[in-house]
Design an enzyme around this catalytic site. Structure first.
Site, mmCIF file in Angstrom:
data_model
loop_
_atom_site.group_PDB
_atom_site.id
_atom_site.type_symbol
_atom_site.label_atom_id
_atom_site.label_comp_id
_atom_site.label_asym_id
_atom_site.label_seq_id
_atom_site.Cartn_x
_atom_site.Cartn_y
_atom_site.Cartn_z
ATOM 1 N N SER A 9 9.810 -35.338 29.553
ATOM 2 C CA SER A 9 10.404 -36.657 29.473
ATOM 3 C C SER A 9 10.968 -36.852 28.099
ATOM 4 O O SER A 9 11.470 -35.929 27.494
ATOM 5 C CB SER A 9 9.322 -37.683 29.795
ATOM 6 N N CYS A 10 10.853 -38.057 27.594
ATOM 7 C CA CYS A 10 11.448 -38.413 26.317
ATOM 8 C C CYS A 10 10.355 -39.034 25.453
ATOM 9 O O CYS A 10 9.199 -39.064 25.829
ATOM 10 C CB CYS A 10 12.552 -39.441 26.532
ATOM 11 N N ASP A 11 10.765 -39.565 24.324
ATOM 12 C CA ASP A 11 9.843 -40.325 23.479
ATOM 13 C C ASP A 11 10.590 -41.528 22.956
ATOM 14 O O ASP A 11 11.723 -41.396 22.484
ATOM 15 C CB ASP A 11 9.364 -39.469 22.299
ATOM 16 N N ASN A 30 14.492 -40.436 21.671
ATOM 17 C CA ASN A 30 15.121 -39.171 22.037
ATOM 18 C C ASN A 30 15.170 -39.116 23.549
ATOM 19 O O ASN A 30 14.173 -39.367 24.222
ATOM 20 C CB ASN A 30 14.279 -37.974 21.555
ATOM 21 N N GLU A 96 11.192 -43.972 30.101
ATOM 22 C CA GLU A 96 10.522 -42.678 30.189
ATOM 23 C C GLU A 96 10.171 -42.383 31.631
ATOM 24 O O GLU A 96 9.873 -43.295 32.397
ATOM 25 C CB GLU A 96 9.173 -42.726 29.432
#
Length: 420
Positions: A9-11, A30, A96
């Site tokens: 996933s992302c942050d 990100n 996310e």
């Protein structure tokens, strides 16, 4: 295409005073997506719409509202929604992918990314954006393929929503959700549920449903992440997960967090936050939201993969902004394979001008020691120059609208010049 397991996933991060320096809220994200996916940065002006007009999102049509706010978005170029973005009122949202005990719905509904854009277009505060998202979730549901591929990639969503005053974390599981208000300090989300016992708003049947499924006994204090996922919430901030790594980086800089600190965190490869491989960081965003309403919010976007080799380019909402042509992908109208049934039978070239030039430049930075090093130094110098110009605006306000109306596009031109 790399295997999609374990889930990636992302942050998304936020720092509020006193953790952030200088009476400013700092937001960052990100976007980690398939490495061959193009992310574009686009500006959509505010608009008036006929009451009840249909609005075509990625897969489904919803009812449009009479007024939408101006937004700047960073989005995978094949879909309608966005991974992250901001609106003219200083509201920022990032989402996310999260997984849990509840089955993910494969049927086409609203994507989490559609909900990001809808929240930004319809709300002038973080909490109002949360209300917009949960109301739409209740009415239309979430679901559908989140990847431009005939391979299905589906998930539930969590959101970090911020404005000049506060932030909210909203985490979902199907139609159920919990939200936590963040009034100071730092908070991050990654690809796991993270709301535990501090629940400030919730779906009215959220606890009852967990009880009916045997995920909660109705006796002990209700813990959302523990009930709705397999997360060991006691070890959440000490494990080696990216959520934990992000938490540690934010806390390391607590009290002095600036936009530069946030960019440094997003560029961190060791922690896995700047992701490499089959899934990689394909776009990044940092926003500075001054608590003083007389000062402008500034939003920085890369529009290119790998923030360590990209330029965070500034954007300020002012009247008269024109289309961001060099970071906008080509469009294919009704011929787009996303719009045709069955979907995703082919993949058009969605690269925008900046993406193409950056792609060639990245090869130079990777393979040609001398030339690559010089190019990297040049883009770092450009970013530094923009950061100091923005600092002056953050301290003294916008000198002249005409100087910032093409701010982002001019910076893109300067970056393109470096790539030659």
């Amino acid at each position: 295409m790399a295997a999609l397991s374990p889930p990636r996933s992302c942050d998304t991060f936020v720092a509020l005073p006193p953790a952030a320096a200088g009476a400013r809220v700092v937001f960052g994200k990100n976007s980690d997506r398939p490495s061959d996916e193009v992310q574009e940065v686009l500006y959509v002006p505010a608009a008036a719409h006929p009451a009840g007009a249909p609005l075509e999102c990625t897969y489904i049509t919803v009812e449009q509202v009479e007024r939408t706010y101006a937004v700047v978005l960073s989005r995978p170029s094949w879909l309608w929604g966005a991974e992250m973005g901001a609106n003219e009122h200083g509201v920022c949202i990032g989402n996310e992918a999260v997984w849990g005990r509840e089955e993910v719905c494969g049927a086409e509904a609203l994507l989490g990314m559609d909900l990001v854009r809808l929240g930004l277009e319809r709300a002038d505060t973080a909490e109002k954006a949360l209300t917009v998202i949960v109301d739409l979730l209740e009415k239309y549901g979430q679901g559908g393929n989140c990847m431009e591929s005939h391979m299905a990639f589906t998930y539930h969503n969590s959101f970090l929503i911020a404005d000049r005053k506060e932030a909210w974390v909203l985490e979902t599981s199907g139609k159920y959700w919990a939200a936590e208000k963040v009034e100071g300090g730092v908070r991050n989300i990654s690809n796991q549920l993270s709301i535990t016992t501090k629940i400030d708003r919730e779906h009215p049947e959220m606890k009852e449903y967990a009880k009916s499924k045997g995920w909660w006994d109705g006796e002990k204090e209700f813990d959302f992440a523990a009930a709705y996922s397999y997360v060991n919430t006691a070890r959440m901030t000490t494990s080696r997960s990216r959520y934990c790594e992000g938490y540690k980086l934010l806390n390391k800089h607590k009290g002095t967090i600036t936009s530069e600190t946030m960019m440094e965190i997003l560029r961190d490869k060791e922690s896995g936050i700047n992701m490499e491989g089959g899934f990689m960081t394909t776009g990044s965003m940092v926003s500075v939201l001054p608590q003083d309403p007389n000062l402008p919010c500034i939003h920085f976007f890369t529009g290119t993969p790998d923030p360590a080799r990209s330029v965070f380019k500034p954007f300020i909402f002012v009247p008269g902004i024109t289309e961001l042509l060099k970071t906008s992908s080509p469009t294919f109208g009704s011929d787009d394979p996303v719009k045709k049934q069955p979907r995703f039978q082919s993949k058009p070239d969605r690269r925008h001008e900046l993406y193409k030039k950056h792609e060639s430049a990245a090869v130079v930075m990777e393979t040609m020691k001398g030339k690559g090093k010089k190019m990297l130094e040049e883009i770092q110098k450009l970013e530094k120059k923009k950061m100091s110009e923005m600092e002056s605006i953050l301290q003294n306000g916008c000198p002249d609208i005409n100087q910032v109306v093409n701010l982002f596009s001019q910076c893109v031109d300067e970056e393109l010049k470096i790539y030659g």
